[in-house]
Write an enzyme that holds these catalytic residues in place. Structure first.
Site, PDB file in Angstrom:
ATOM      1  N   TYR A  27       0.815  -1.212   0.000  1.00 41.05           N
ATOM      2  CA  TYR A  27       0.000   0.000   0.000  1.00 41.05           C
ATOM      3  C   TYR A  27       0.849   1.263   0.000  1.00 41.05           C
ATOM      4  O   TYR A  27       0.396   2.318  -0.459  1.00 41.05           O
ATOM      5  CB  TYR A  27      -1.000   0.008   1.160  1.00 41.05           C
ATOM      6  N   GLU A  49      -9.701 -23.808 -43.410  1.00 36.63           N
ATOM      7  CA  GLU A  49     -10.211 -23.457 -44.729  1.00 36.63           C
ATOM      8  C   GLU A  49     -10.919 -22.108 -44.678  1.00 36.63           C
ATOM      9  O   GLU A  49     -11.454 -21.719 -43.635  1.00 36.63           O
ATOM     10  CB  GLU A  49     -11.188 -24.529 -45.216  1.00 36.63           C
ATOM     11  N   PRO A  50     -10.940 -21.364 -45.802  1.00 32.98           N
ATOM     12  CA  PRO A  50     -11.617 -20.060 -45.826  1.00 32.98           C
ATOM     13  C   PRO A  50     -13.098 -20.204 -45.492  1.00 32.98           C
ATOM     14  O   PRO A  50     -13.728 -21.218 -45.768  1.00 32.98           O
ATOM     15  CB  PRO A  50     -11.425 -19.582 -47.267  1.00 32.98           C
ATOM     16  N   PHE A  90      -6.518 -19.998 -43.961  1.00 35.85           N
ATOM     17  CA  PHE A  90      -6.266 -19.110 -42.827  1.00 35.85           C
ATOM     18  C   PHE A  90      -5.378 -19.796 -41.793  1.00 35.85           C
ATOM     19  O   PHE A  90      -5.333 -21.026 -41.703  1.00 35.85           O
ATOM     20  CB  PHE A  90      -7.583 -18.723 -42.142  1.00 35.85           C
ATOM     21  N   ILE A 132      -4.648  -2.034 -34.349  1.00 31.68           N
ATOM     22  CA  ILE A 132      -3.650  -3.087 -34.561  1.00 31.68           C
ATOM     23  C   ILE A 132      -3.825  -3.709 -35.950  1.00 31.68           C
ATOM     24  O   ILE A 132      -2.844  -4.001 -36.650  1.00 31.68           O
ATOM     25  CB  ILE A 132      -3.759  -4.159 -33.462  1.00 31.68           C
ATOM     26  N   ARG A 191      -4.500  -4.086 -42.769  1.00 28.68           N
ATOM     27  CA  ARG A 191      -5.823  -4.673 -42.975  1.00 28.68           C
ATOM     28  C   ARG A 191      -6.727  -3.707 -43.734  1.00 28.68           C
ATOM     29  O   ARG A 191      -6.824  -2.534 -43.407  1.00 28.68           O
ATOM     30  CB  ARG A 191      -6.466  -5.025 -41.630  1.00 28.68           C
ATOM     31  N   ARG A 196      -7.452 -11.284 -45.734  1.00 27.31           N
ATOM     32  CA  ARG A 196      -7.038 -10.201 -44.849  1.00 27.31           C
ATOM     33  C   ARG A 196      -5.698 -10.550 -44.215  1.00 27.31           C
ATOM     34  O   ARG A 196      -5.416 -11.719 -43.939  1.00 27.31           O
ATOM     35  CB  ARG A 196      -8.093  -9.945 -43.789  1.00 27.31           C
ATOM     36  N   ASP A 208     -11.266 -10.402 -33.619  1.00 27.03           N
ATOM     37  CA  ASP A 208     -12.677 -10.316 -33.237  1.00 27.03           C
ATOM     38  C   ASP A 208     -12.846 -10.564 -31.742  1.00 27.03           C
ATOM     39  O   ASP A 208     -12.219 -11.474 -31.176  1.00 27.03           O
ATOM     40  CB  ASP A 208     -13.514 -11.358 -33.994  1.00 27.03           C
ATOM     41  N   LEU A 223     -20.989  -3.554 -32.661  1.00 27.48           N
ATOM     42  CA  LEU A 223     -20.403  -4.618 -31.857  1.00 27.48           C
ATOM     43  C   LEU A 223     -21.479  -5.505 -31.259  1.00 27.48           C
ATOM     44  O   LEU A 223     -22.447  -5.014 -30.652  1.00 27.48           O
ATOM     45  CB  LEU A 223     -19.559  -3.999 -30.743  1.00 27.48           C
ATOM     46  N   HIS A 265     -19.863 -12.879 -29.788  1.00 28.84           N
ATOM     47  CA  HIS A 265     -19.879 -12.900 -31.255  1.00 28.84           C
ATOM     48  C   HIS A 265     -20.929 -13.893 -31.716  1.00 28.84           C
ATOM     49  O   HIS A 265     -20.965 -15.038 -31.275  1.00 28.84           O
ATOM     50  CB  HIS A 265     -18.498 -13.304 -31.784  1.00 28.84           C
TER      51      HIS A 265
END
Length: 276
Positions: free
Chosen positions: A54, A163-164, A173, A196, A202, A211, A216, A230, A234
């Site tokens: 402290y 895979e994409p 990816f 970022i 990007r 990308r 996310d 947002l 997600h």
């Protein structure tokens, strides 16, 4: 039952206020803190490293309040609380009160004060790249996250080749997930992630397109929110094996606050809807 360390009325002469005279002449402020700290280990070990110093807290607050100038007590309280939470990871939650006994209101009073309660937030991100040196993009992003003064990276999953997603012809990816702690609010965190991404070049010209870097927000504590910019959690988490697989590596028992299922349960139900 919670344990607390309390500091009462730490006096700092500083230059905060709406009026010019307050910023130039300065005045007295009194800082009080109630810090929730798990003190069981310190109680047994008798070692200061197992608790919060402290004295060091007081010095940090004093130096911070002297080095910065805010117009509002609300802004000062927010910034001081964030600084302490990031500087002292042993603090679980923090109540901050700042008194301004010489407030220039032109009427007799004892003091004016603001009081706030703050804590760090647990966040899970998905990260991905399918252009250039994918692994370098992901590692650089993680480093930038951890170097942010309001973010601390706790765990990083292995990276998976996937895979994409979305029907656009493109390269595979590299995907992963990150657990972090932050004192940023969701919209602030989103802005930091976008910055970022921009550092990695990007662009957002093609929906579901290639990308250099994709960051996310998956979960933010157990928050449920849906705005124009947002949605948390997600909305596509249960459909994405390339999210659920790395996320189950670092947080298998994490509970989805809308679906009321764990990440492992969602992963089992997904059963490879996007290829790994």
């Amino acid at each position: 039952m919670a344990d607390y360390i309390r500091i009462r009325d730490l006096e700092v002469y500083a230059n905060h206020g709406v009026f010019k005279e307050e910023n130039t002449l300065g005045q007295k402020f009194l800082f009080s803190f109630e810090m929730e700290v798990d003190m069981k280990r310190a109680g047994v070990s008798d070692n200061l490293d197992d608790s919060v110093n402290y004295g060091e807290v007081c010095r940090k607050v004093h130096d911070f309040a002297k080095a910065n100038t805010y117009r509002l007590l609300e802004a000062l309280a927010e910034s001081v609380s964030r600084m302490l939470l990031m500087e002292f990871p042993q603090i679980i939650s923090l109540k901050t009160e700042i008194k301004k006994p010489w407030a220039p209101v032109g009427l007799p009073l004892d003091t004016v004060s603001v009081e706030i309660m703050r804590s760090r937030h647990q966040v899970y991100l998905s990260i991905g790249s399918n252009m250039g040196n994918k692994e370098a993009y992901l590692k650089n992003a993680i480093q930038e996250l951890d170097e942010h003064p309001m973010i601390h990276v706790r765990q990083v999953s292995d990276f998976l080749v996937t895979e994409p997603y979305g029907g656009v012809e493109q390269d595979d990816f590299l995907n992963g997930c990150v657990e972090l702690e932050t004192v940023l609010y969701p919209e602030e965190l989103l802005d930091a992630l976008h910055e970022i991404e921009q550092h990695a070049g990007r662009t957002r010209e093609i929906h579901w397109g290639p990308r250099t870097l994709d960051l996310d927000i998956l979960f933010y504590d157990d928050l449920i929110m849906d705005t124009e910019n947002l949605t948390i959690p997600h909305r596509e988490i249960p459909l994405r094996d390339f999210v659920l697989s790395p996320l189950s590596e670092i947080a298998p028992d994490l509970y989805h606050p809308v679906l009321n299922k764990t990440i492992l349960q969602l992963k089992d139900e997904c059963k490879g809807k996007s290829g790994i």
